[in-house]
Design an enzyme around this catalytic site. Structure first.
Site, mmCIF file in Angstrom:
data_model
loop_
_atom_site.group_PDB
_atom_site.id
_atom_site.type_symbol
_atom_site.label_atom_id
_atom_site.label_comp_id
_atom_site.label_asym_id
_atom_site.label_seq_id
_atom_site.Cartn_x
_atom_site.Cartn_y
_atom_site.Cartn_z
ATOM 1 N N LYS A 1 1.543 -7.075 16.681
ATOM 2 C CA LYS A 1 2.008 -6.237 15.565
ATOM 3 C C LYS A 1 3.503 -6.437 15.405
ATOM 4 O O LYS A 1 4.183 -6.873 16.334
ATOM 5 C CB LYS A 1 1.714 -4.769 15.881
ATOM 6 N N THR B 1 -10.128 -3.004 4.128
ATOM 7 C CA THR B 1 -10.049 -1.944 5.151
ATOM 8 C C THR B 1 -10.772 -0.683 4.670
ATOM 9 O O THR B 1 -11.585 -0.098 5.397
ATOM 10 C CB THR B 1 -8.587 -1.632 5.497
ATOM 11 N N GLN C 1 -4.619 -3.392 18.506
ATOM 12 C CA GLN C 1 -5.044 -4.561 17.734
ATOM 13 C C GLN C 1 -5.805 -5.572 18.598
ATOM 14 O O GLN C 1 -6.713 -6.244 18.121
ATOM 15 C CB GLN C 1 -3.802 -5.213 17.106
ATOM 16 N N SER D 1 -8.718 -10.644 6.898
ATOM 17 C CA SER D 1 -7.539 -11.494 7.070
ATOM 18 C C SER D 1 -7.931 -12.783 7.770
ATOM 19 O O SER D 1 -7.441 -13.869 7.436
ATOM 20 C CB SER D 1 -6.476 -10.784 7.917
ATOM 21 N N LYS E 1 -9.404 -4.224 18.742
ATOM 22 C CA LYS E 1 -9.988 -4.228 17.403
ATOM 23 C C LYS E 1 -10.373 -5.646 17.006
ATOM 24 O O LYS E 1 -11.478 -5.915 16.534
ATOM 25 C CB LYS E 1 -8.949 -3.675 16.412
ATOM 26 N N ASN F 1 -2.947 1.637 0.451
ATOM 27 C CA ASN F 1 -4.000 0.621 0.365
ATOM 28 C C ASN F 1 -5.330 1.108 0.940
ATOM 29 O O ASN F 1 -6.377 1.021 0.286
ATOM 30 C CB ASN F 1 -3.526 -0.652 1.091
ATOM 31 N N LYS G 1 -2.769 -11.963 15.880
ATOM 32 C CA LYS G 1 -2.990 -11.495 14.505
ATOM 33 C C LYS G 1 -2.738 -10.006 14.465
ATOM 34 O O LYS G 1 -3.208 -9.266 15.325
ATOM 35 C CB LYS G 1 -4.461 -11.784 14.122
ATOM 36 N N GLY H 1 -0.046 -7.403 6.242
ATOM 37 C CA GLY H 1 0.602 -6.164 5.812
ATOM 38 C C GLY H 1 0.181 -4.976 6.663
ATOM 39 O O GLY H 1 -0.696 -5.059 7.507
ATOM 40 N N ASP H 2 0.845 -3.871 6.451
ATOM 41 C CA ASP H 2 0.485 -2.573 7.032
ATOM 42 C C ASP H 2 1.259 -1.558 6.189
ATOM 43 O O ASP H 2 1.625 -1.870 5.038
ATOM 44 C CB ASP H 2 0.870 -2.517 8.532
HETATM 45 P P1 NDP Z 1 0.309 2.120 2.814
HETATM 46 O O1 NDP Z 1 1.746 1.978 3.026
HETATM 47 O O2 NDP Z 1 -0.342 1.377 1.714
HETATM 48 O O3 NDP Z 1 -0.059 3.664 2.638
HETATM 49 C C1 NDP Z 1 0.229 4.610 3.629
HETATM 50 C C2 NDP Z 1 -0.056 5.986 3.060
HETATM 51 O O4 NDP Z 1 0.071 6.942 4.095
HETATM 52 C C3 NDP Z 1 0.912 6.386 1.958
HETATM 53 O O5 NDP Z 1 0.254 7.218 1.030
HETATM 54 C C4 NDP Z 1 1.978 7.172 2.728
HETATM 55 O O6 NDP Z 1 2.646 8.149 1.945
HETATM 56 C C5 NDP Z 1 1.130 7.854 3.775
HETATM 57 N N1 NDP Z 1 1.935 8.096 4.976
HETATM 58 C C6 NDP Z 1 2.507 7.163 5.772
HETATM 59 N N2 NDP Z 1 3.188 7.756 6.754
HETATM 60 C C7 NDP Z 1 3.034 9.075 6.570
HETATM 61 C C8 NDP Z 1 3.484 10.221 7.256
HETATM 62 N N3 NDP Z 1 4.244 10.113 8.373
HETATM 63 N N4 NDP Z 1 3.116 11.443 6.781
HETATM 64 C C9 NDP Z 1 2.342 11.547 5.674
HETATM 65 N N5 NDP Z 1 1.885 10.510 4.970
HETATM 66 C C10 NDP Z 1 2.222 9.293 5.426
HETATM 67 O O7 NDP Z 1 -0.384 1.758 4.218
HETATM 68 P P2 NDP Z 1 -1.890 1.377 4.510
HETATM 69 O O8 NDP Z 1 -2.790 2.115 3.595
HETATM 70 O O9 NDP Z 1 -1.973 -0.100 4.594
HETATM 71 O O10 NDP Z 1 -2.065 1.918 6.008
HETATM 72 C C11 NDP Z 1 -2.541 3.219 6.297
HETATM 73 C C12 NDP Z 1 -3.035 3.281 7.738
HETATM 74 O O11 NDP Z 1 -4.118 2.343 7.904
HETATM 75 C C13 NDP Z 1 -2.019 2.906 8.811
HETATM 76 O O12 NDP Z 1 -2.299 3.646 9.982
HETATM 77 C C14 NDP Z 1 -2.321 1.436 9.074
HETATM 78 O O13 NDP Z 1 -1.868 1.018 10.352
HETATM 79 C C15 NDP Z 1 -3.834 1.457 8.991
HETATM 80 N N6 NDP Z 1 -4.475 0.172 8.730
HETATM 81 C C16 NDP Z 1 -4.152 -0.562 7.615
HETATM 82 C C17 NDP Z 1 -4.810 -1.749 7.370
HETATM 83 C C18 NDP Z 1 -4.583 -2.526 6.112
HETATM 84 O O14 NDP Z 1 -5.333 -3.484 5.877
HETATM 85 N N7 NDP Z 1 -3.635 -2.160 5.259
HETATM 86 C C19 NDP Z 1 -5.766 -2.308 8.332
HETATM 87 C C20 NDP Z 1 -6.093 -1.419 9.419
HETATM 88 C C21 NDP Z 1 -5.434 -0.241 9.607
HETATM 89 P P3 NDP Z 1 3.852 7.708 0.939
HETATM 90 O O15 NDP Z 1 3.193 6.963 -0.168
HETATM 91 O O16 NDP Z 1 4.459 8.982 0.522
HETATM 92 O O17 NDP Z 1 4.759 6.857 1.789
#
Ligand code: NDP
Length: 455
Positions: free
Chosen positions: A130, A213, A115, A387, A118, A244, A94, A169-170
């Protein structure tokens, strides 16, 4: 007791560098876990005897594949797709899919490795992995996103299944992308099953998954503070990211009476001293899918800090004084310079919504400062836990209410905190939740591997 790499774990990392070259993020994630394990390895010789470390750093299976698709101009585009199935010791693999130009084998392997532990901490029967692609969804039309997702699934469907590997998703993969991936899976297999999570509610998704999350990370921060006789109520919080995780962290902070004052994205940081306006944030990022400068056009009492004004070696968001910080964007987005600024400005709590957002030097600084520090593999586990709740609902053809899901999430986050905190104490590092999370997660997977023999 100091965290350290022993000659044995150092040799393991050196061997990895030879067998899997140029995967810096992966070595970083492995080193972080291994440097916590000495007391466990010293107290129980079975782990060395069964060569658990050498086995766990090598994925059970990894697939790299071509994703060819046609853009709106009729031109052929080619991306690289990945699925790394790290461990099925505790259940079906997962872990999410990330679509971002920075994706490569090292990034996917670091995420897959994290993962494993976690997922073990959630207490639920799920293995770890992943996947993703070096595809940039930004600026693509809906049709381009759909064609890319269809091509991606045309290879991926052979490797996944509701009892084999269940992606989610991620970064860059939300409900829209999950919908296109699931649609293509059904077309190829004829099956409507729980092969992927993060689905829309009307077609097999779980209420509460979208929020899980971010909400879970805030619950985890509350648990850390409660153990110190404190709370988040009335506290000024900084949040990075605007996707997200960040949006639903902000939402939950507002619900409990905290004051989130920042969000950030790849274009810069918004500082809104009056408190982030959730409706504006959702409108800009979820509806319009725009950069954050659009937020300050709507809310003129907020200021936008472009990347060009970031401090040297750091990120503006962590230099704004706060009581609690929630890194929720991406890996290595919080450096030692940032960690020092946070602590100097009075921050006493950091809960990681993102995966590995703090550099190793920043983590060491937080631990030495004895602030409440919740590493991502514990603090952001609410997403994958929910999930798994979606998988449970799919398997039993049920749909639970939002309140039922959130109540389970709250219990899971409390249990994770109690597990990592009591493990840290048991192994001589009270309050060090990095240590507690690594030992507790590793032990559960390692014991299952021993029980299942040499595979
Ligand atoms: P999203 O794509 O929804 O959002 C990511 C956000 O981070 C966006 O605002 C993006 O900016 C910004 N971002 C991404 N890369 C960069 C970068 N290199 N520099 C600056 N800003 C950046 O992703 P999530 O919210 O789902 O994921 C965010 C983090 O949380 C990740 O590390 C992910 O692995 C982790 N995570 C997510 C989970 C989930 O359920 N979604 C679960 C557990 C962990 P922009 O909009 O400009 O692209």
């Amino acid at each position: 007791m100091e965290l350290r790499l022993t000659p044995y774990t150092e040799r393991t990392i050196e061997a990895l560098k030879r067998s899997s070259p140029a995967q810096d993020e992966f070595y970083q994630a492995v080193a972080e876990v291994l440097q916590s394990l000495s007391p466990l390895l010293d107290s129980d010789p079975r782990y060395r005897k069964h060569r658990i470390i050498e086995r766990i750093v090598e994925p059970e299976r990894q697939v790299f594949f071509r994703v060819a698709w046609i853009d709106d101009n009729g031109d052929v585009q080619v991306n690289k797709g990945y699925r790394v199935q790290f461990s099925s010791a505790l259940g079906p693999v997962k872990g999410g899919l990330r679509f971002h130009p920075s994706v490569n084998g090292g990034v996917i392997k670091f995420l897959g490795f994290e993962q494993i532990f976690k997922n073990a901490l959630t207490g639920l029967p799920i293995g770890g992995g992943k996947g993703g692609a070096n595809f940039d969804p930004k600026g693509k039309s809906d049709n381009e996103i759909m064609r890319f997702c269809q091509s991606f699934m045309t290879e991926l469907y052979r490797h996944v299944g509701d009892a084999i590997d269940v992606p989610a998703g991620d970064i860059g993969v939300g409900t829209r992308e999950i919908g296109y991936l699931f649609g293509q899976y059904k077309r190829l297999t004829g099956r409507f099953d729980g092969v992927i999570t993060g689905k829309g509610w009307a077609w097999g998704g779980s209420l509460g998954r979208r929020e899980a999350t971010g909400y879970g990370c805030v619950y985890f921060a509350e648990e850390m503070l409660r153990a110190r006789g404190e709370s988040l109520e009335g506290k000024v919080c900084t949040v990075s990211g605007a996707g997200n995780v960040a949006i639903y962290t902000v939402e939950q902070l507002l619900k409990i009476g905290a004051k989130p004052i920042t969000v950030s994205d790849s274009t810069g940081t918004v500082h809104h001293p009056a408190g982030i306006d959730l409706d504006t944030l959702k409108y800009v990022k979820e509806v319009r899918r725009e950069g954050l400068e659009a937020y300050v056009r709507e809310r003129t009492d907020a200021r936008f800090i472009p990347l060009s004004d970031y401090p040297k070696g750091g990120h503006a968001v962590w230099h704004i004084p706060c009581d609690a910080a929630f890194p929720s964007a991406t890996q290595n987005e919080l450096t030692l310079v940032d960690a020092k600024a946070l602590v100097a400005n009075g921050c006493t709590c950091v809960a990681e919504g993102a995966n590995m957002p703090s550099t190793p030097e920043a983590v060491a600084y937080f631990i030495a400062s004895k602030i409440a520090y919740g590493p991502g593999k514990a603090a952001n586990a609410g997403g994958v836990a929910t999930s798994q709740l979606e998988m449970s609902q799919n398997a039993s053809m049920q749909q639970w209410t939002f309140d039922e899901v959130i109540a389970k999430l709250r219990v899971i986050m409390r249990n994770i905190f109690e597990t990592v905190s009591s493990t840290a104490e048991e192994y001589g590092q009270p309050g060090n939740l990095v240590f507690g999370a690594n030992i507790a997660g590793f032990k559960k997977v390692a014991d299952a591997m021993i029980d299942q023999g040499v595979v």
